[in-house]
Design a protein around this motif. Structure first.
Motif, PDB file in Angstrom:
ATOM      1  N   ASN A 143     -10.390   6.345   0.904  1.00  0.00           N
ATOM      2  CA  ASN A 143     -10.855   5.216   1.715  1.00  0.00           C
ATOM      3  C   ASN A 143      -9.761   4.167   1.869  1.00  0.00           C
ATOM      4  O   ASN A 143      -9.624   3.544   2.926  1.00  0.00           O
ATOM      5  CB  ASN A 143     -12.086   4.581   1.074  1.00  0.00           C
ATOM      6  CG  ASN A 143     -12.677   3.475   1.921  1.00  0.00           C
ATOM      7  OD1 ASN A 143     -13.117   3.699   3.046  1.00  0.00           O
ATOM      8  ND2 ASN A 143     -12.702   2.266   1.394  1.00  0.00           N
ATOM      9  N   SER A 144      -8.955   3.971   0.813  1.00  0.00           N
ATOM     10  CA  SER A 144      -7.852   3.027   0.886  1.00  0.00           C
ATOM     11  C   SER A 144      -6.855   3.441   1.960  1.00  0.00           C
ATOM     12  O   SER A 144      -6.419   2.629   2.777  1.00  0.00           O
ATOM     13  CB  SER A 144      -7.148   2.924  -0.468  1.00  0.00           C
ATOM     14  OG  SER A 144      -6.003   2.124  -0.379  1.00  0.00           O
ATOM     15  N   ASN A 151       0.817  -1.210   0.000  1.00  0.00           N
ATOM     16  CA  ASN A 151       0.000   0.000   0.000  1.00  0.00           C
ATOM     17  C   ASN A 151       0.855   1.267   0.000  1.00  0.00           C
ATOM     18  O   ASN A 151       0.666   2.166  -0.824  1.00  0.00           O
ATOM     19  CB  ASN A 151      -0.940  -0.034   1.217  1.00  0.00           C
ATOM     20  CG  ASN A 151      -2.082   0.944   1.097  1.00  0.00           C
ATOM     21  OD1 ASN A 151      -1.868   2.130   1.124  1.00  0.00           O
ATOM     22  ND2 ASN A 151      -3.292   0.429   0.978  1.00  0.00           N
ATOM     23  N   ALA A 196      -5.608  -1.788  -4.022  1.00  0.00           N
ATOM     24  CA  ALA A 196      -6.679  -1.731  -3.027  1.00  0.00           C
ATOM     25  C   ALA A 196      -7.891  -2.548  -3.469  1.00  0.00           C
ATOM     26  O   ALA A 196      -8.530  -3.221  -2.654  1.00  0.00           O
ATOM     27  CB  ALA A 196      -7.089  -0.278  -2.782  1.00  0.00           C
ATOM     28  N   SER A 203      -4.736   2.401  -5.992  1.00  0.00           N
ATOM     29  CA  SER A 203      -6.154   2.053  -6.076  1.00  0.00           C
ATOM     30  C   SER A 203      -6.352   0.660  -6.660  1.00  0.00           C
ATOM     31  O   SER A 203      -7.238  -0.085  -6.233  1.00  0.00           O
ATOM     32  CB  SER A 203      -6.897   3.095  -6.927  1.00  0.00           C
ATOM     33  OG  SER A 203      -6.824   4.379  -6.325  1.00  0.00           O
ATOM     34  N   SER A 223      -8.648   3.396   5.534  1.00  0.00           N
ATOM     35  CA  SER A 223      -8.918   2.020   5.943  1.00  0.00           C
ATOM     36  C   SER A 223      -7.640   1.291   6.316  1.00  0.00           C
ATOM     37  O   SER A 223      -7.632   0.454   7.219  1.00  0.00           O
ATOM     38  CB  SER A 223      -9.626   1.266   4.815  1.00  0.00           C
ATOM     39  OG  SER A 223     -10.896   1.811   4.560  1.00  0.00           O
ATOM     40  N   THR A 224      -6.556   1.609   5.609  1.00  0.00           N
ATOM     41  CA  THR A 224      -5.276   0.977   5.906  1.00  0.00           C
ATOM     42  C   THR A 224      -4.859   1.255   7.341  1.00  0.00           C
ATOM     43  O   THR A 224      -4.477   0.344   8.083  1.00  0.00           O
ATOM     44  CB  THR A 224      -4.189   1.473   4.938  1.00  0.00           C
ATOM     45  OG1 THR A 224      -4.529   1.071   3.619  1.00  0.00           O
ATOM     46  CG2 THR A 224      -2.826   0.906   5.308  1.00  0.00           C
ATOM     47  N   THR A 239     -16.839  -0.830  -0.036  1.00  0.00           N
ATOM     48  CA  THR A 239     -15.822  -0.218  -0.887  1.00  0.00           C
ATOM     49  C   THR A 239     -16.390   0.090  -2.267  1.00  0.00           C
ATOM     50  O   THR A 239     -16.075   1.123  -2.869  1.00  0.00           O
ATOM     51  CB  THR A 239     -14.610  -1.164  -1.018  1.00  0.00           C
ATOM     52  OG1 THR A 239     -14.076  -1.420   0.282  1.00  0.00           O
ATOM     53  CG2 THR A 239     -13.527  -0.551  -1.895  1.00  0.00           C
ATOM     54  N   ASN A 275      -7.061  -6.173  -3.077  1.00  0.00           N
ATOM     55  CA  ASN A 275      -7.038  -6.491  -1.653  1.00  0.00           C
ATOM     56  C   ASN A 275      -8.436  -6.660  -1.076  1.00  0.00           C
ATOM     57  O   ASN A 275      -8.608  -7.287  -0.027  1.00  0.00           O
ATOM     58  CB  ASN A 275      -6.266  -5.421  -0.880  1.00  0.00           C
ATOM     59  CG  ASN A 275      -4.767  -5.593  -1.023  1.00  0.00           C
ATOM     60  OD1 ASN A 275      -4.279  -6.690  -1.282  1.00  0.00           O
ATOM     61  ND2 ASN A 275      -4.024  -4.504  -0.875  1.00  0.00           N
ATOM     62  N   GLN A 276      -9.451  -6.109  -1.753  1.00  0.00           N
ATOM     63  CA  GLN A 276     -10.827  -6.378  -1.335  1.00  0.00           C
ATOM     64  C   GLN A 276     -11.183  -7.835  -1.627  1.00  0.00           C
ATOM     65  O   GLN A 276     -11.879  -8.483  -0.842  1.00  0.00           O
ATOM     66  CB  GLN A 276     -11.797  -5.448  -2.073  1.00  0.00           C
ATOM     67  CG  GLN A 276     -11.661  -3.981  -1.701  1.00  0.00           C
ATOM     68  CD  GLN A 276     -11.881  -3.737  -0.224  1.00  0.00           C
ATOM     69  OE1 GLN A 276     -12.839  -4.221   0.372  1.00  0.00           O
ATOM     70  NE2 GLN A 276     -10.986  -2.964   0.380  1.00  0.00           N
TER      71      GLN A 276
END
Length: 455
Positions: free
Chosen positions: A279-280, A38, A53, A50, A283-284, A265, A56-57
């Motif tokens: 948000n990434s 990240n 990210a 992005s 949220s991290t 997300t 990663n979802q």
């Protein structure tokens, strides 16, 4: 022992705090493997950040699948550990390893056949989708190894062997960061691969994790002794039935919650590209603090299962009350840390002015949310579920997440057209809708269930 509000059992604290510290450190280092991707990709380009990210979802769902099938193992195995009965633990571990293997193969095939459909669910931005596709093409092969590794670590955790997980995570982090630095930016004469370099680093790290834990289980472990006899290959019908009764509610509950997270997300992803990046980032850092809460949940599950297995109900209740108060205190500390370090954390990223401002607002929201999450998750998933009540979390997740939070968030985003921070508040409101019923259930003590069979 005299009945008290808090546990006065010295053995309880002697087991809890080393377990909590080691699992916290292991979770912290393990999460840093993803964090390394990240941060390094965030410094490389916003589209690469992005894209990773989004993938990663997908990995988050796989991670949660590993967690829930492992938690089902821990819930029942830790009660047998309280009775020092190892053969049932080995049999249950063997069954769960078969499940993990089949699931891993299925996920690799799914990501190979339908990568566009999977990633397109989260965004329609072609630049981000291109980066995400490159990342997924490589990282999908780690899914099988990751699932099997986590099942083995869960089996070890059920008998309070947790240091090996910490060692594995440390080695994995060093390897991942080194390869990332070399391949993302093209150092030391290697090609500049960008997001593909990050994926290669993660893949090598996951392979190394599997090799280390497998060798440990075969050659070093003295408690579980997984392959000391044929128990791991034997499927006992009664034990299988016991595991299914425990694991199915855990699995459904965990996956209902896990599926809702990428949907959240996706809601933000369809609002703007700045919302995805913000948000990434937010949220991290939230997930970084959350590793301590997850450790508390894992430690609570083992401690409660072990206590129930021993059969001292007064100590079970006192231990549970002690854990619940610790949860609130930990949540307040973590929320404060997240809030007061937000400026330093945001300085590590290259974001557009709009994305940076939005990320700061989201971090403030998540710092407040942290307190509620730090209570409801360890109590609901650690204490209550760890003591044998696996159905309650299913009902709470189904009603609060799918009946309230997601409909509310979809309405706020696409019908009422609320600002992004307000949408995020709706997305995180499950801490309220879960917290109250969990508190009431906890006070009833109806969640103490013996799951072991007599010899």
């Amino acid at each position: 022992m005299k009945k008290t509000f808090f546990s006065h059992d010295k053995n309880f604290y002697a087991a809890l705090f080393p377990l909590l510290i080691i699992i916290s450190l292991q979770n912290l280092i393990s999460y840093s493997v993803n964090m390394a991707d990240n941060i390094m990709l965030g410094a490389y380009s916003q589209n690469a950040l992005s894209g990773a990210a989004l993938v990663n979802q997908v990995f988050f769902l796989i991670q949660q699948a590993a967690v829930v099938i492992g938690d089902g193992l821990v819930v029942i195995a830790s009660q047998y550990w309280g009775q020092k009965r190892m053969e049932p633990i080995r049999q249950i571990t063997g069954m769960v390893l078969k499940i993990a293997f089949c699931l891993g193969i299925f996920l690799i095939l799914l990501c190979s056949l339908f990568p566009g459909a999977i990633l397109g669910f989260f965004t329609s931005d072609t630049a981000i989708l291109s980066e995400a596709g490159s990342y997924l093409q490589i990282i999908k092969y780690t899914f099988l190894l990751y699932l099997v590794t986590q099942v083995l670590l869960s089996a070890l955790r059920s008998v309070e062997t947790v240091r090996i997980a910490f060692v594995i995570s440390c080695i994995s982090l060093v390897v991942n960061v080194s390869i990332n630095y070399t391949l993302i930016y093209g150092r030391f004469g290697f090609p500049e691969l960008g997001i593909r370099g990050a994926a290669i680093g993660t893949m090598i790290s996951r392979c190394l994790e599997f090799l280390i834990v497998f060798i440990y289980v075969i050659k070093i472990d003295k408690k579980l002794k997984l392959f000391s006899d044929k128990a791991v290959f034997h499927i006992d019908k009664l034990l299988r039935s016991d595991y299914v009764k425990v694991a199915v509610p855990v699995f459904i509950s965990g996956m209902l919650w896990a599926i809702s997270v990428p949907m959240q997300t996706a809601i933000l992803g369809h609002l703007s590209s700045d919302a995805i990046a913000a948000n990434s980032v937010a949220s991290t850092f939230y997930q970084y603090m959350k590793v301590v809460v997850l450790a508390m949940s894992s430690a609570s599950s083992v401690m409660m299962g072990k206590a129930v297995g021993k059969g001292d109900l007064d100590e079970v209740k006192a231990a549970a009350r002690t854990l619940s108060v610790l949860d609130v205190c930990i949540g307040m500390i973590l929320g404060a840390v997240l809030y007061f370090t937000k400026d330093f954390l945001l300085a590590q990223y290259t974001l557009s002015p709009t994305a940076a401002q939005l990320a700061e607002q989201l971090i403030i929201i998540m710092a407040i949310v942290m307190v509620g999450m730090a209570y409801q998750m360890p109590v609901g998933s650690g204490i209550i579920r760890g003591a044998g009540d696996t159905k309650f979390s299913l009902y709470v997740n189904m009603i609060s997440t799918w009946g309230i939070v997601l409909p509310l968030s979809l309405s706020a985003a696409f019908w009422w057209k609320w600002p992004i921070p307000a949408v995020v508040i709706c997305l995180q409101s499950d801490q309220i809708f879960k917290g109250l019923p969990i508190f009431l259930r906890f006070r009833s003590y109806k969640w103490i269930h013996k799951l072991t069979r007599d010899k």
